[in-house]
Design a protein around this motif. Structure first.
Motif, mmCIF file in Angstrom:
data_model
loop_
_atom_site.group_PDB
_atom_site.id
_atom_site.type_symbol
_atom_site.label_atom_id
_atom_site.label_comp_id
_atom_site.label_asym_id
_atom_site.label_seq_id
_atom_site.Cartn_x
_atom_site.Cartn_y
_atom_site.Cartn_z
ATOM 1 N N PHE A 194 6.442 -7.752 -6.494
ATOM 2 C CA PHE A 194 5.098 -7.358 -5.775
ATOM 3 C C PHE A 194 4.234 -8.068 -6.977
ATOM 4 N N VAL A 195 3.120 -8.345 -6.062
ATOM 5 C CA VAL A 195 1.969 -8.935 -6.800
ATOM 6 C C VAL A 195 0.788 -8.058 -6.827
ATOM 7 N N LEU A 196 0.586 -7.506 -5.780
ATOM 8 C CA LEU A 196 -0.769 -6.646 -5.673
ATOM 9 C C LEU A 196 -0.473 -5.322 -4.973
ATOM 10 N N SER A 197 -1.234 -4.366 -5.441
ATOM 11 C CA SER A 197 -0.880 -3.025 -4.652
ATOM 12 C C SER A 197 -2.003 -2.127 -4.816
ATOM 13 N N ALA A 198 -1.939 -1.057 -4.097
ATOM 14 C CA ALA A 198 -2.901 -0.066 -4.300
ATOM 15 C C ALA A 198 -2.218 1.189 -3.724
ATOM 16 N N ASN A 199 -2.596 2.254 -4.233
ATOM 17 C CA ASN A 199 -2.274 3.745 -3.794
ATOM 18 C C ASN A 199 -3.409 4.405 -3.716
ATOM 19 N N LEU A 200 -3.443 5.148 -2.473
ATOM 20 C CA LEU A 200 -4.403 5.854 -1.690
ATOM 21 C C LEU A 200 -4.385 7.359 -1.973
ATOM 22 N N TYR A 222 0.771 -1.139 0.085
ATOM 23 C CA TYR A 222 0.049 -0.086 -0.027
ATOM 24 C C TYR A 222 0.800 1.012 0.032
ATOM 25 N N ILE A 223 0.560 2.350 -0.718
ATOM 26 C CA ILE A 223 1.348 3.474 -0.824
ATOM 27 C C ILE A 223 0.246 4.546 -0.637
ATOM 28 N N GLY A 224 0.410 5.516 0.275
ATOM 29 C CA GLY A 224 -0.331 6.713 0.659
ATOM 30 C C GLY A 224 0.230 8.012 0.329
ATOM 31 N N ASN A 225 -0.561 9.037 0.504
ATOM 32 C CA ASN A 225 -0.096 10.357 0.244
ATOM 33 C C ASN A 225 0.935 10.775 -0.733
ATOM 34 N N MET A 226 0.542 10.137 -2.072
ATOM 35 C CA MET A 226 1.261 10.411 -3.117
ATOM 36 C C MET A 226 1.226 11.870 -3.583
ATOM 37 N N HIS A 227 -0.109 12.308 -3.402
ATOM 38 C CA HIS A 227 -0.181 13.874 -3.532
ATOM 39 C C HIS A 227 -0.382 14.473 -2.145
ATOM 40 N N GLY A 228 0.738 15.261 -1.859
ATOM 41 C CA GLY A 228 0.985 15.747 -0.388
ATOM 42 C C GLY A 228 -0.640 16.227 0.288
ATOM 43 N N ASP A 229 -1.427 16.810 -0.594
ATOM 44 C CA ASP A 229 -2.618 17.275 0.307
ATOM 45 C C ASP A 229 -3.755 16.518 0.311
ATOM 46 N N GLU A 230 -3.694 15.115 -0.149
ATOM 47 C CA GLU A 230 -4.751 14.041 -0.126
ATOM 48 C C GLU A 230 -4.070 13.291 1.219
ATOM 49 N N THR A 231 -4.642 13.343 2.176
ATOM 50 C CA THR A 231 -4.170 13.037 3.662
ATOM 51 C C THR A 231 -4.684 11.952 4.385
ATOM 52 N N VAL A 232 -6.029 11.730 3.663
ATOM 53 C CA VAL A 232 -6.714 10.600 4.645
ATOM 54 C C VAL A 232 -5.792 9.241 4.489
ATOM 55 N N GLY A 233 -5.356 8.860 3.378
ATOM 56 C CA GLY A 233 -4.620 7.889 2.933
ATOM 57 C C GLY A 233 -3.520 7.407 4.002
ATOM 58 N N ARG A 234 -2.867 8.495 4.150
ATOM 59 C CA ARG A 234 -1.717 8.542 4.882
ATOM 60 C C ARG A 234 -2.103 8.053 6.441
ATOM 61 N N GLU A 235 -3.100 8.779 7.012
ATOM 62 C CA GLU A 235 -3.715 8.096 8.279
ATOM 63 C C GLU A 235 -4.179 6.923 8.338
ATOM 64 N N LEU A 236 -4.988 6.368 7.367
ATOM 65 C CA LEU A 236 -5.268 5.001 7.323
ATOM 66 C C LEU A 236 -4.441 4.223 7.361
ATOM 67 N N LEU A 237 -3.278 4.296 6.430
ATOM 68 C CA LEU A 237 -2.223 3.413 6.622
ATOM 69 C C LEU A 237 -1.454 3.278 7.990
ATOM 70 N N LEU A 238 -1.327 4.415 8.679
ATOM 71 C CA LEU A 238 -0.919 4.247 9.951
ATOM 72 C C LEU A 238 -1.795 3.334 10.941
ATOM 73 N N HIS A 239 -3.084 3.653 10.804
ATOM 74 C CA HIS A 239 -3.891 2.914 11.609
ATOM 75 C C HIS A 239 -4.079 1.269 11.190
ATOM 76 N N LEU A 240 -3.862 0.964 9.883
ATOM 77 C CA LEU A 240 -3.756 -0.140 9.619
ATOM 78 C C LEU A 240 -2.488 -0.871 9.984
ATOM 79 N N ILE A 241 -1.434 -0.331 9.966
ATOM 80 C CA ILE A 241 -0.121 -0.728 10.733
ATOM 81 C C ILE A 241 -0.546 -1.081 12.111
ATOM 82 N N ASP A 242 -1.039 -0.099 12.925
ATOM 83 C CA ASP A 242 -1.516 -0.411 14.503
ATOM 84 C C ASP A 242 -2.463 -1.549 14.489
ATOM 85 N N HIS A 243 -3.222 -1.701 13.404
ATOM 86 C CA HIS A 243 -4.637 -2.703 13.569
ATOM 87 C C HIS A 243 -3.894 -4.112 13.351
#
Length: 444
Positions: A184-190, A79-100
């Motif tokens: 890598f086999v499968l991916s998504a960017n947020l 998973y890759i997040g925050n490719m666009h710096g002002d699109e921020t939700v994905g960044r936080e979702l991935l931190l919480h996914l790690i935590d989960h």
């Protein structure tokens, strides 16, 4: 008192602070990632794949039973997040996914099996410079979208359909190098700015269907399924919720080109040159929403994020061997009728992974200069077993002097002179709807 009792008894219980639902800037993000890596060192590995233009580390946290190295038969997911710096939700979702993930290992049977059978790479931010540069958060646009050099990173990759002459940025080059270092086999960017799961191709030529308003990959049936797998677990996305700056999407999915053409996108690059199926997830109408909404976004996306990872176990996997049971690198292994313009090849372990929906297929293994080996396979619905169907190939000859470095195609517009396409182009999962959307809001 309880902690004191444990210490008196000689036990040490790691104390990990709860991850808040707020925006985590670079220092706070790094502190969290380092704490996770230290506390859960048996199942995590934290490393930087490079640096941004401003010198910030591009951190990746790996979760798995063998987090530091690839194991044969264990697929690689990212998973890759925050490719666009002002699109921020994905960044936080991935931190919480790690935590989960780390907190539920050994407690939740599904998460435990996922970690047992998958190597999961999570990059919370690809564009830390852009994120840090946002001074006035906005739902629609800010300068933080771009990297330090003012380039849009999702227009910065080599394109399979037309020349892309923009200078490759440090963040883009880091991703390209990373793709070469793993299978890598499968991916998504947020991303943010819409609610939809978008799948390749983002660009196209008439032979891929652009005159019909879409651009269809050879594995279109798999891509539609993958996109719907994510959207179907997200109530707002699956409902086709329309954002104020756009239109709704039937079942929450779209072909990228159908939405609007995009040159130099990351998902097309992954699929064409890195043998990795990637989709783009637009997870919020507002690009930089208030912090108090982040918990709601997590609740809406948690099940989708986990269900999507499981799809790395779709289809068929295996190894290609010579007569002496030595693995053969760089053998071409593909399903008949859906060959890729840059052929999918085995890695240095002779491994291949092909994402395919349940059904009957002819799998073709080819080593240049020798007769191909074909196998008829029937792929069952096997996701619940957390393993693709294993099918190995054995060639009746000895292979010598084979480079273990994976052969790749030149990064030129391979589809520019393409004259034919796969017979499986048509939509097998659901009808595509031509959407009249002008890309003035620059979402993907």
């Amino acid at each position: 008192m309880d902690l004191l009792l444990y210490l008196c008894l000689g036990f040490w219980v790691p104390v990990v602070a709860a991850l808040d639902f707020k925006y985590h800037h670079q220092d706070a993000m790094e502190a969290f990632l380092k704490e996770v890596a230290q506390t859960h060192d048996s199942i995590t590995y934290l490393h930087s794949i490079g640096k941004s233009v401003s010198g910030r580390n591009l951190w990746v946290l790996v979760v798995g039973r063998s987090p530091k190295e690839h194991k044969i038969g264990i697929p690689e997911f990212k998973y890759i997040g925050n490719m666009h710096g002002d699109e921020t939700v994905g960044r936080e979702l991935l931190l919480h996914l790690i935590d989960h993930l780390v907190k539920n290992d050994g407690k939740d049977p599904e998460i435990t099996r996922l970690i047992n059978n998958t190597r999961i790479h999570i990059m919370p931010t690809m564009n830390p410079d852009g994120f840090e540069s946002v001074e006035e958060p906005d739902c629609y646009f800010s300068n933080g979208r771009f990297n330090k050099n003012k380039y849009d990173l999702n227009r910065n990759f080599p394109d399979g359909f037309e020349n892309n002459s923009v200078p490759i940025q440090a963040e883009t080059q880091a991703i390209k190098n990373w793709l070469k270092s793993e299978t890598f086999v499968l991916s998504a960017n947020l991303h943010g700015g819409a609610l939809v799961a978008s799948y390749p191709f983002d660009n196209g030529v008439p032979e891929t269907g652009t005159k019909q308003g879409h651009s269809i990959a050879p594995d279109n049936d798999v891509f539609e399924y993958l996109a719907y797998t994510y959207s179907s677990k997200n109530p707002e996305m699956s409902a086709g919720t329309s954002c104020k700056n756009g239109v709704g999407f039937r079942n929450g999915i779209t072909n990228g080109y159908t939405w609007y053409p995009l040159k130099g996108g990351m998902q097309d690059y992954n699929y064409i040159w890195a043998q990795c199926f990637e989709i783009t997830l637009e997870v919020s109408c507002c690009k930089y929403p208030p912090e108090e909404t982040l918990l709601d976004f997590w609740n809406s996306n948690k099940h989708s994020l986990i269900e999507y990872i499981k799809q790395v176990h779709l289809g068929v996997k295996g190894q290609v061997f010579d007569v002496n049971n030595n693995p053969i690198p760089n053998a071409i292994v593909e399903s008949s009728g859906r060959s890729h313009i840059c052929p999918y090849r085995t890695n240095k372990f002779g491994e291949y992974y092909l994402l395919l929906l349940p059904g009957s297929y002819t799998i073709n293994a080819t080593v240049p200069g020798y007769t191909s080996v074909l196998k008829q396979v029937t792929i069952p619905e096997n996701i619940k077993n957390f393993s693709a169907l294993r099918v190995d190939f054995h060639f009746p000859f000895q292979v010598t002097n084979t480079s273990s470095t994976r052969i790749s195609c030149s990064e030129v517009p391979l589809y520019m002179y393409f004259k034919s396409h796969s017979g499986r182009l048509k939509s097998h999962y659901m009808s595509l709807i031509l959407l009249t959307f002008v890309s003035i809001f620059h979402i993907k």
